[in-house]
Design an enzyme around this catalytic site. Structure first.
Site, PDB file in Angstrom:
ATOM      1  N   LYS A   1     -10.681  -3.107   4.922  1.00 30.44           N
ATOM      2  CA  LYS A   1     -11.573  -1.950   4.933  1.00 30.44           C
ATOM      3  C   LYS A   1     -10.790  -0.753   4.421  1.00 30.44           C
ATOM      4  O   LYS A   1      -9.596  -0.634   4.661  1.00 30.44           O
ATOM      5  CB  LYS A   1     -12.077  -1.649   6.352  1.00 30.44           C
TER       6      LYS A   1
ATOM      7  N   ASP B   1      -6.203  -7.711   7.064  1.00 37.33           N
ATOM      8  CA  ASP B   1      -6.543  -6.354   6.678  1.00 37.33           C
ATOM      9  C   ASP B   1      -5.932  -6.009   5.326  1.00 37.33           C
ATOM     10  O   ASP B   1      -4.977  -6.646   4.867  1.00 37.33           O
ATOM     11  CB  ASP B   1      -6.027  -5.349   7.718  1.00 37.33           C
TER      12      ASP B   1
ATOM     13  N   MET C   1      -5.280   7.566  10.865  1.00 35.52           N
ATOM     14  CA  MET C   1      -6.281   7.829   9.821  1.00 35.52           C
ATOM     15  C   MET C   1      -6.610   9.327   9.755  1.00 35.52           C
ATOM     16  O   MET C   1      -7.775   9.726   9.724  1.00 35.52           O
ATOM     17  CB  MET C   1      -7.546   6.998  10.077  1.00 35.52           C
TER      18      MET C   1
END
Length: 258
Positions: A65, A43, A178
């Site tokens: 991402k 990641d 997030m």
């Protein structure tokens, strides 16, 4: 992406949790998987210190991402996993925190299973555990909350909706992943459903890392304080938790004597 499969020699995929960033928080099983990996698909948020633990001959591939930004397509990551493992490679799919928490794990497992490739999950310390430890608190407390919610600030459709009535009740605790970009949305929904504006909120940026920062605020001041703090690293938001006074004092002391 074109996938070349050869099942004469089948590799293996380890879905490994890298934890929140501190290499000392890795499990022994994760380190063992690192040392034997031919390829590491990692990641974007994996710390450099952790990537350095991979075997010297391992190929490191960044398949990160970014929320609301340029990202690898999930189907391309799936194809890459299958491609490497089908060629007999031992692949580590390295995910931040714990791969079972908001890690799109099921999609990748299905891809390697459909290709007949063996796999295993190596759990890691999720961001909520590391962040709550950094503020000296517990996710649950007798007499306060017998449950804790792990929420995402946004999903594939945009800002994520939740059971705001339940979250707005006194004593509710939630760990929001997030959640920076959706902070104003979350703030508005909670206030709309009757949450106390004085409810404590704590944001922990870069939990467990040397550049960790803690922002203590409340529901009423959340958006303004977050904007002023200019946090640009991965951030975990706690609804219903404030840092213990001793931890907050120690944090301020370290800043003054840095």
């Amino acid at each position: 992406m074109q996938v070349t499969q050869s099942h004469d020699v089948t590799g293996h995929v380890d879905f490994v949790g890298a934890g929140p960033g501190d290499p000392e928080l890795l499990t022994l099983k994760a380190i063992k998987a690192f040392e034997s990996a031919d390829v590491v698909l990692h990641d974007r948020l994996i710390s450099a210190e952790i990537l350095q633990l991979a075997g010297k001959t391992a190929v490191l591939v960044d398949v990160g991402k970014a929320g609301f930004g340029p990202s690898w397509k999930q189907e391309d990551i799936d194809a890459l996993l299958v491609d490497y493992a089908s060629k007999g490679q031992r692949v580590v799919r390295l995910k931040s925190g714990d791969p079972t928490v908001f890690g799109r794990l099921d999609e990748e497992i299905e891809a390697v299973e459909d290709a007949g490739i063996p796999w295993q999950i190596v759990p890691g310390i999720t961001a909520a555990s590391a962040a709550v430890a950094s503020i000296g608190q517990s996710l649950t407390q007798r007499g306060r909350n017998s449950s804790v919610r792990f929420l995402t600030g946004h999903d594939m459709k945009g800002f994520a909706d939740h059971d705001w009535n339940a979250l707005a009740r006194p004593g509710a605790v939630a760990a929001i992943y997030m959640g920076k970009k959706s902070a104003r949305f979350i703030q508005g929904r909670l206030i709309m459903h009757g949450a106390d504006r004085a409810t404590p909120i704590t944001l922990v940026e870069n939990a467990s890392r040397p550049d960790q920062r803690i922002l203590a605020t409340d529901l009423d001041r959340l958006s303004n304080d977050l904007s002023a703090a200019e946090m640009d690293g991965p951030t975990l938001t706690f609804f219903g938790l404030a840092p213990r006074h001793a931890v907050q004092a120690l944090t301020e002391f370290k800043k003054e004597h840095a």
